[in-house]
Structures are given as C-alpha cells and as structure tokens.
Design a protein around this motif. Structure first.
Motif, PDB file in Angstrom:
ATOM      1  N   ASP B  37       0.787  -1.237   0.000  1.00 39.39           N
ATOM      2  CA  ASP B  37       0.000   0.000   0.000  1.00 39.39           C
ATOM      3  C   ASP B  37       0.821   1.290   0.000  1.00 39.39           C
ATOM      4  O   ASP B  37       0.266   2.367   0.135  1.00 39.39           O
ATOM      5  CB  ASP B  37      -1.015   0.043   1.154  1.00 39.39           C
ATOM      6  N   GLY B  39       2.151   2.254  -2.588  1.00 43.51           N
ATOM      7  CA  GLY B  39       1.860   2.800  -3.918  1.00 43.51           C
ATOM      8  C   GLY B  39       2.775   2.263  -5.007  1.00 43.51           C
ATOM      9  O   GLY B  39       2.936   2.887  -6.053  1.00 43.51           O
ATOM     10  N   LYS B  40       3.368   1.103  -4.751  1.00 41.23           N
ATOM     11  CA  LYS B  40       4.317   0.560  -5.711  1.00 41.23           C
ATOM     12  C   LYS B  40       3.657   0.217  -7.048  1.00 41.23           C
ATOM     13  O   LYS B  40       4.178   0.573  -8.109  1.00 41.23           O
ATOM     14  CB  LYS B  40       4.975  -0.684  -5.137  1.00 41.23           C
ATOM     15  N   SER B  41       2.505  -0.455  -7.005  1.00 44.67           N
ATOM     16  CA  SER B  41       1.838  -0.798  -8.271  1.00 44.67           C
ATOM     17  C   SER B  41       1.438   0.461  -9.016  1.00 44.67           C
ATOM     18  O   SER B  41       1.557   0.534 -10.235  1.00 44.67           O
ATOM     19  CB  SER B  41       0.587  -1.634  -8.015  1.00 44.67           C
ATOM     20  N   THR B  42       0.960   1.457  -8.273  1.00 49.82           N
ATOM     21  CA  THR B  42       0.559   2.705  -8.915  1.00 49.82           C
ATOM     22  C   THR B  42       1.772   3.368  -9.562  1.00 49.82           C
ATOM     23  O   THR B  42       1.701   3.861 -10.692  1.00 49.82           O
ATOM     24  CB  THR B  42      -0.083   3.648  -7.875  1.00 49.82           C
ATOM     25  N   ASP B 169       1.343  14.290  -2.108  1.00 53.71           N
ATOM     26  CA  ASP B 169       0.111  15.097  -2.149  1.00 53.71           C
ATOM     27  C   ASP B 169      -0.652  15.007  -0.819  1.00 53.71           C
ATOM     28  O   ASP B 169      -1.339  15.943  -0.428  1.00 53.71           O
ATOM     29  CB  ASP B 169      -0.802  14.636  -3.300  1.00 53.71           C
ATOM     30  N   ALA B 204       2.593   9.168  -7.057  1.00 54.20           N
ATOM     31  CA  ALA B 204       2.412   8.173  -8.121  1.00 54.20           C
ATOM     32  C   ALA B 204       1.002   8.265  -8.676  1.00 54.20           C
ATOM     33  O   ALA B 204       0.771   8.144  -9.874  1.00 54.20           O
ATOM     34  CB  ALA B 204       2.681   6.771  -7.581  1.00 54.20           C
TER      35      ALA B 204
HETATM   36  N1  LIG Z   1      -3.119  10.183  -2.642  1.00 51.71           N
HETATM   37  C1  LIG Z   1      -2.302   9.282  -3.175  1.00 51.71           C
HETATM   38  N2  LIG Z   1      -2.644   7.981  -3.165  1.00 51.71           N
HETATM   39  C2  LIG Z   1      -1.805   7.087  -3.719  1.00 51.71           C
HETATM   40  C3  LIG Z   1      -0.588   7.489  -4.302  1.00 51.71           C
HETATM   41  N3  LIG Z   1       0.034   6.377  -4.778  1.00 51.71           N
HETATM   42  C4  LIG Z   1      -0.782   5.329  -4.517  1.00 51.71           C
HETATM   43  N4  LIG Z   1      -1.898   5.758  -3.877  1.00 51.71           N
HETATM   44  C5  LIG Z   1      -3.018   4.927  -3.393  1.00 51.71           C
HETATM   45  O1  LIG Z   1      -2.536   4.052  -2.395  1.00 51.71           O
HETATM   46  C6  LIG Z   1      -3.199   2.788  -2.468  1.00 51.71           C
HETATM   47  C7  LIG Z   1      -2.208   1.660  -2.601  1.00 51.71           C
HETATM   48  O2  LIG Z   1      -1.531   1.769  -3.832  1.00 51.71           O
HETATM   49  P1  LIG Z   1      -0.922   0.516  -4.600  1.00 51.71           P
HETATM   50  O3  LIG Z   1      -0.223   1.049  -5.784  1.00 51.71           O
HETATM   51  O4  LIG Z   1      -1.961  -0.506  -4.817  1.00 51.71           O
HETATM   52  O5  LIG Z   1       0.102   0.019  -3.488  1.00 51.71           O
HETATM   53  P2  LIG Z   1       1.092  -1.254  -3.461  1.00 51.71           P
HETATM   54  O6  LIG Z   1       0.497  -2.200  -2.510  1.00 51.71           O
HETATM   55  O7  LIG Z   1       2.385  -0.682  -2.947  1.00 51.71           O
HETATM   56  O8  LIG Z   1       1.249  -1.775  -4.845  1.00 51.71           O
HETATM   57  C8  LIG Z   1      -4.138   2.882  -3.644  1.00 51.71           C
HETATM   58  O9  LIG Z   1      -5.423   3.213  -3.151  1.00 51.71           O
HETATM   59  C9  LIG Z   1      -3.575   4.024  -4.464  1.00 51.71           C
HETATM   60  O10 LIG Z   1      -4.532   4.683  -5.229  1.00 51.71           O
HETATM   61  C10 LIG Z   1      -0.232   8.881  -4.293  1.00 51.71           C
HETATM   62  O11 LIG Z   1       0.803   9.302  -4.773  1.00 51.71           O
HETATM   63  N5  LIG Z   1      -1.143   9.727  -3.715  1.00 51.71           N
END
Ligand SMILES: Nc1nc2c(ncn2[C@@H]2O[C@H](COP(=O)(O)OP(=O)(O)O)[C@@H](O)[C@H]2O)c(=O)[nH]1
Lengths: 314, 485
Positions: B37, B39-42, B169, B204
């Motif tokens: 969570d 934000g790695k995938s994002t 942000d 991201a």
């Molecule tokens: N506000 C905000 N939310 C983010 C950002 N990057 C990721 N998120 C949110 O954080 C949550 C987890 O992101 P995800 O990419 O799935 O995380 P992962 O588990 O690291 O792959 C999701 O709801 C994204 O939309 C960011 O830069 N800003």
C-alpha cells in the motif's frame, strides 16, 4: 536461403564491433543460457514451429555451438492447421541435414481418441497433451522454447529455467528463485525443465535482431495479399478447420502475421510492411501487444494463459 | 583456427543508429521495493503509462476493469496487478519482470511485491539490479520494511538507491516532511555503506515527478524518477582486472572441416581477454596461452566481461565444464573451506552438518555446512546469535567446506564473480543463495573508507552522496577466506 545457416553477411551484429549494445547483451545472455542447457542436460530439445521466436532460438543455438552442430534436436507439435508457408520453412531448415526433427501430430491423438476435437475447431489448446506425451516418450529433459516475458502478464514472472512435473505441470510453489546468472536445472527422473533463453527480449528487440542478423523468416510475416474474413475483430484465413461460417465474408486484404500459431485462432493484421525495416517502424508506431492483436485464445479469459501453463502448455 | 581478424563490414544497424528505441546508454536493470500500500503498483503503472510503454489493448482492459469497479479514472496499478491476485490468495509471490524503453535507455524492471516472503523476493529481484527504488509513504516515512529493503540492496552491492517519497500530495507537498524523511534515510544509508542515494518527492497517483517534473513541487529542482533512471551513471567496472571465464561447454565438432577444433565455450564474468594472454586453469593449475577468441561471427581481437565467446588454447589441455580459466597474473587460490553470506530461500533450512550441493560458476561440488556464524538482523544489519537452523528469508554468515578445492573469491557487485547456490541433492531445490566473503564487514570497511571523503550535503532536495566511487573496489580480504577452526 533457408534459416539454417548463420548469416555473417554485412549487417551481422558482430560488425557492431565492441559497442556493448543492448542487442548484443541479449545475444550473449541467450547464448550463455543455451550453453548451460547443453552442459547440464542429457536430452535437450528445441520446440521449433517455424515461428519467428523459435527461428530466433535456433539461430542463437547455431551461434552458441559454432562451428559444431547444435547438440539439441527439434520438436514440433503440429496442430494440422498450420500455415503451409511455415511448414515449408520448417522442412527447409531440417533439410539442411544436421538436425533431427520430431513431429507430434495432434491429428494422431484425435484419431485414436486420446483427444477430442473442440466444437469451435480451435486446436491450440489441444497441443498440450501431444507435447507432454512426446516429451515423456522421447525422455526429453530440457525443452527449450521461444517464449518471452513481455508477451503476456502471467509470463512476466516465468523463470528462465522452469521446472515441470511428470505431467508437464507447472507448480508455482516449486519454481526456484533465479539469482544472478546461476541457473539450477536439477530435476527428478520423469520431470523436465522448460528453458526460455529469450525471456528478456521484447518484440522490438526480436525484430531489431532479425534485421541486424539478416535472419530469413517465412514470408507470411511480411505484408501480402490474402483472402481473409473478420471474426471477433481479427482477420482469419479460411481453412478446413471451419471458417468462414454464416455471415462471415471472405475479402482480399493486405495483411501480415505477427505470430504464426494454429490458423483457427491466429489473426493477421492489416499492414503494408513488406520488409523488416517497415515492420520495425510499424511496431514502434503500434500500440497493441502481439498477443492482444492476434491470439483469440488469449482473449478467452484473463487467466487463460495461466491456466494452460499449469496444464503444461508453453 | 588461426588468429585472423575478420574485417568488419559497414553496418546498416548499430544501436546508435536507432536512438529512438533502445540501447544508446545501454540497459538499466532496476527493482522496486516497498511495503504493501505504499503505492508501488501505482508507481510502476504510472511509469509504464506516462512513458507510453502501455499498449492500447492493455490500457483498454484496465479502463474496463476500472469502470466496472466504479472508478472515474483508470487505476494504473491494475497494469501490474498480476501478482495481487496471488497475494490475496496467499500463495507464492514471485518477482515479475517488465520491459520498457525510452529514447535514452531500455529498462528491465524486477517488480518485487511487499509480502512475508519479501526477503527472498527482494534478494532475487535485486541480485541483478543496477538500481533499487525504495518506496515510502510520505505520511509514515521510513519504516522497518524500508530499512530492510535498503539493507538487502546494500548487501547485494547494488550501486544505486533511489528513495521515492510517495503520496507527497497527502502531506500537502510539504518540503519539510520530505527533507526529514530523506535525511533519516540517508543517515541509515551511510551507516550501511551504500554509495549513492537519491531521494525524490512523488505522487504516483497524480503523476508528479514520476515521468515529468511536477510544477506543484516547486521547491524540488532535481530530476523526475524516469529522468533519473535515464541518466544514472552505469559505468561498468566488470571489465577491469584479471580474466574470469567459467567453462560451460567444450566445443568439438570433429567434422571434416574442423577435425581438431577444441574450443572452450563460456561467458566472461570479469576482465578482458586477448589472443596471446597467459591463463591458468583452475582448480588444476595448468597454464597455457589463449590462441584465439572465436565466435560465430569470426575471431575477435578482444572480448570483455559479459561476452559469450569460445576460447582456444595453444596447448592441448585437459579441460571440461566447471573449470575456471583465469588470467595467469591474478588467479584465485582454490580452498576447501570458506565463509559466505547466505539468504535462506526454501523451507528446509541450512544447519551445521547439512550435506548439499554447491553451485559455483559452472561447477557443482559436494558441500557441508560447518557452522552458522551468526544471523544478520536486517532491520539494523547487526549480528545476532546463530539459530540451530536457518528459516526462510534469514540472512546469515556461514562457513562451508568442500571435498575438492574450489576457486572461490570475494563476491563482486553484480554477482558474476563470487555468487553461489546451495542445492538440495534430494530434489534439486535451491535452498540458499550466497555471496562469498563476509558482506556485512565488507560494507563496514567501505563505510569507514568512505567516511572521511564523504562530506554530506544532506539538506533535502537531492540527497546525493559522493558519486566518486559507488563500487567496492578494494575490500580488504582479511575476512576471507576464513581460517579453519
Ligand atoms: N493520494 C495518493 N494515493 C496514492 C498514491 N500512490 C498510490 N496511492 C493509493 O494508495 C493505495 C495503494 O496503492 P498501490 O499502488 O496498490 O500500493 P502497493 O500495494 O504498494 O502496490 C491505492 O489506493 C492508491 O490509489 C499517491 O501518490 N497519492
């Protein structure tokens, strides 16, 4: 000219001198992997369909063992719906004389009841059983394929050495972490390892390399006029396998193929690219993955590939 | 084969001719690491999307799924979501590889999901990486997982570390928040002996500083993540020093055309080779001279680390797969006992007395685990007492003994030299991967060496250490090999 001679004409990658280009690094990596197979396995085989990725693997194998013969034989699973141009290419390669080709005909399995024809006529999914049976019969212990990780999402995590059980099955839990360039090919009797030497190549890398090495491909990879009909957004070639049907209409189009699998589910794309350079230009401009454009069986479901892999498909 | 050189014809294609595609400044392999969570995938989805590496059918699929879930804009994390399903089902998580290219470089990304198996995955993904992106959530800053990922990267000798302070942000693009996270991480990196750290504030989700620089973060003047990936210095030192050439296969055509050809096929792991070079074969110690460097494209005057070639020798030497051809001047001394830093990769743990197989270079040896010296606590890279057996994901210092002498030598970043596997002879499972020598003390030495010359301008913005030497050139060999008990 057939694809079974190494091209060292002008344009050969060697001429890039000591420039450590990206293609050259990919080539060295693939050669390293192929030599590991030769060093670690008793009965390795290259899956050779006459498609560009398998042609590339064969070309790399020739380079890896030059000036000796390739210490692998070839295996083709023939669905019976292959493009004649591709079969002709395959046979020309073998006519060179130094390679042994085993062909497993899906038709034989249908004839003796080990397989049943599908209602939609597609034979791509039927390849798995003949493949696994033949691997067992011939006691192949390493099966080298031209799959790439950029082709499809579930391939992204495929190993370079991928362990398969006696049923050809792929158990995610038994896959070994691959670190550095140490490949572990150990397996129990009856098991085998699938090896993917061009895992790290993209479609564009493949075409750039084909251009640099002047590798000859079956003509259907380049633009040509052909009678085709539209099904599920893809241009399919007519054939005994069952098409066109109903309202589907044959039309003449200028097309080329990006992959050459079973005719029933391999679509052509409309294209005017009649040589390698033009294909490369087109790929750079196109924004559709190879499989998305031309493989009906991958559209079946998101998990389609993953499921077939567990069953032993490539 | 003579020592003729093929005159190289004029080329229609060199990599430099196609700057729009790939290769001008080569290939960058990098890995991403972060907690769930963060934000790695994002981030990865954003990187692929904004660099126009996502193809239209893939994007269509993401748009369909996003719409089906009632989202207004496409959720870019879905582009790389293949592993999420696995995570939710609690089955094996793997490293997924992704490919993209920009005008400047080609990239191979090893995507390692945050998970209980993090160490195994991070070690695998980082083993071939030139750079690791460590992601943190700006709201929580550096957490235990962040330190672990940095520690793993350091142990493996990854030359570049990029700290992405994500979700900036959500902290109102606050410079002070970024500065304090960057400073804390940097202190830790210095402690670890990591050569270079770059910190970048990103969002991201909204794309700030991922591909294009953000106008909303005006206090930051450094590069975006992609710009940094395109520019980071990839000077390759693997060609320095003496030749290392593990023999993979002996090529003997026995054909009419080549009745007596006997070539040793392999890939150079270090140094360079020229016809006329003196070599020594290990472990036998037999000496000879390279008569020619052969390839399918003709003989070469020179080959360097990374090249797959075939060496021909002046003398008829008894040589086979598993032997190491080394430059004669600076060859490793084969030993039967040595120390290594290992990561446990399978459930069956290493323990004293365990008999296994050792894979080193192209050779396989019988090996016995003599001792577990200590475990490394990877939150702090401190040494803790050895358990009776290693558990999955443990990183430990062990002493290994072989029957035959092995020409091992200190691990070099990149792993072409000094890397090993320990394999279960029963079913072939890779039990552990290792690095010859003591990686923790190697880092410590480097840190002391670095300390004096490294004046630290860690005032946020771009927290960049001295770029003078990111590699571990001169690690004292005092720790290695370990003397016997
Ligand atoms: N506000 C905000 N939310 C983010 C950002 N990057 C990721 N998120 C949110 O954080 C949550 C987890 O992101 P995800 O990419 O799935 O995380 P992962 O588990 O690291 O792959 C999701 O709801 C994204 O939309 C960011 O830069 N800003």
């Amino acid at each position: 000219m057939t694809g079974n001679t190494i091209q060292t004409l002008p344009g050969s990658l060697s001429a890039a001198g000591h420039a450590r280009g990206h293609l050259r690094a990919l080539e060295s990596e693939a050669i390293h992997i192929l030599r590991e197979v030769a060093g670690e396995f008793e009965r390795p085989v290259i899956l050779f369909s006459g498609g560009k990725d398998s042609i590339l693997v064969l070309h790399l194998a020739r380079k890896a063992f030059h000036p000796a013969a390739i210490p692998f034989s070839l295996l083709h699973v023939d669905t019976g719906h292959n493009f004649p141009e591709v079969l002709a290419y395959r046979d020309a390669v073998v006519a060179g004389g130094d390679l042994r080709l085993t062909v497993a005909h899906v038709q034989d399995w249908i004839d003796d009841g080990r397989l049943t024809e599908r209602p939609d006529g597609t034979r791509n999914p039927l390849q798995t059983v003949p493949l696994v049976d033949t691997i067992a019969d011939e006691r192949f212990d390493a099966v080298i394929g031209g799959a790439r990780r950029d082709e499809e999402r579930s391939r992204a995590k495929e190993r370079i050495f991928s362990l398969r059980d006696a049923f050809g099955g792929w158990d995610p839990r038994r896959q070994r972490p691959e670190l550095w360039d140490l490949y572990n090919g150990r397996h129990a009797p009856g098991e085998h390892v699938r090896v993917f030497p061009i895992s790290n190549w993209t479609e564009l890398d493949v075409w750039n390399y084909i251009e640099a090495e002047q590798i000859v491909l079956p003509a259907i990879y380049y633009a040509h006029e052909r009678e085709v009909f539209l099904r599920n957004g893809m241009w399919l070639a007519p054939g005994e396998w069952g098409g066109p049907v109903g309202a589907e209409m044959l039309q003449r189009r200028q097309v080329r193929y990006r992959t050459v699998g079973d005719m029933s589910c391999t679509g052509a794309v409309e294209s005017a690219a009649s040589d390698v350079g033009a294909v490369i230009e087109e790929i750079i401009a196109t924004r559709i993955t190879e499989r998305g454009a031309t493989r009906a069986d991958d559209k079946l479901s998101e998990a389609a590939m993953e499921d077939r892999k567990k069953e032993g498909y490539f | 084969m003579g020592e003729t050189t093929v005159t190289e014809p004029k080329l229609p294609l060199t990599d430099a001719d196609r700057p729009a595609q790939s290769g001008v400044r080569g290939l960058l392999r990098f890995a991403t690491a972060g907690s769930v969570d963060d934000g790695k995938s994002t981030l990865v989805g954003r990187l692929l999307h904004d660099s126009k590496s996502v193809l239209s059918d893939q994007l269509d699929a993401v748009q369909r799924t996003s719409a089906a879930r009632g989202l207004d804009s496409p959720d870019l994390s879905l582009l790389v979501d293949g592993l999420r399903a696995e995570r939710e089902q609690g089955i094996t998580i793997d490293v997924a590889y992704r490919y993209f290219a920009t005008g400047a470089r080609s990239f191979i990304l090893a995507d390692t999901p945050g998970h209980v198996q993090y160490t195994r995955n991070t070690v695998t993904g980082a083993s071939t990486a030139d750079l690791v992106i460590v992601l943190v959530d700006a709201r929580t800053g550096v957490v235990a997982q962040t330190r672990r990922h940095a520690a793993v990267a350091a142990l493996l000798g990854v030359p570049h570390l990029l700290l992405a302070v994500n979700k900036i942000d959500l902290v109102d693009f606050d410079e002070a928040v970024f500065d304090s996270i960057a400073a804390e991480f940097d202190r830790y990196a210095v402690d670890l002996g990591i050569g270079e750290v770059t910190a970048i504030p990103v969002s991201a989700l909204h794309g700030d500083n991922v591909v294009t620089r953000s106008a909303r973060i005006d206090w930051y003047t450094g590069p975006s993540i992609l710009e940094h990936l395109e520019q980071v210095d990839l000077s390759d030192t693997s060609g320095d020093g003496a030749l290392r050439f593990p023999v993979q296969y002996v090529i003997r055509p026995r054909s009419e055309q080549y009745p007596d050809y006997r070539g040793y096929a392999g890939r150079i792991t270090a140094g360079t080779v020229r016809p006329g070079d003196e070599i020594v074969v290990l472990p036998s110690g037999v000496r000879s001279v390279v008569s020619s460097i052969d390839t399918a494209d003709g003989a070469k005057d020179l080959a360097t680390a990374g090249d797959s070639v075939t060496l021909l020798l002046v003398d008829d030497v008894d040589l086979s797969r598993g032997d190491l051809i080394s430059g004669a001047a600076d060859a490793p001394v084969p030993v039967t006992e040595f120390s290594a830093t290992v990561t446990q990769l399978a459930d069956k743990g290493l323990r004293p007395g365990l008999r296994a197989l050792l894979r080193y270079g192209t050779a396989t040896y019988r090996v016995i685990v003599i001792r577990i010296e200590h475990l490394l606590d990877i939150d702090s890279l401190t040494e803790v007492d050895a358990p009776t057996a290693l558990s999955l994901n443990d990183i430990a210092q062990v002493t290994l003994r072989t029957v035959e002498a092995v020409p091992v030598e200190e691990f070099r970043p990149g792993g072409a030299v000094g890397s090993l596997l320990i394999i279960d002879p029963a079913d072939g499972t890779t039990l552990a991967a290792g690095m010859v020598g003591d990686r923790r003390s190697a880092l410590r030495h480097r840190r002391t060496a670095d300390h004096t010359e490294r004046c630290r301008p860690t005032t946020g913005l771009l927290a960049t250490g001295t770029a003078s030497d990111q590699r571990e050139a001169a690690v004292p060999s005092a720790n290695f090999p370990t003397p016997g008990p």
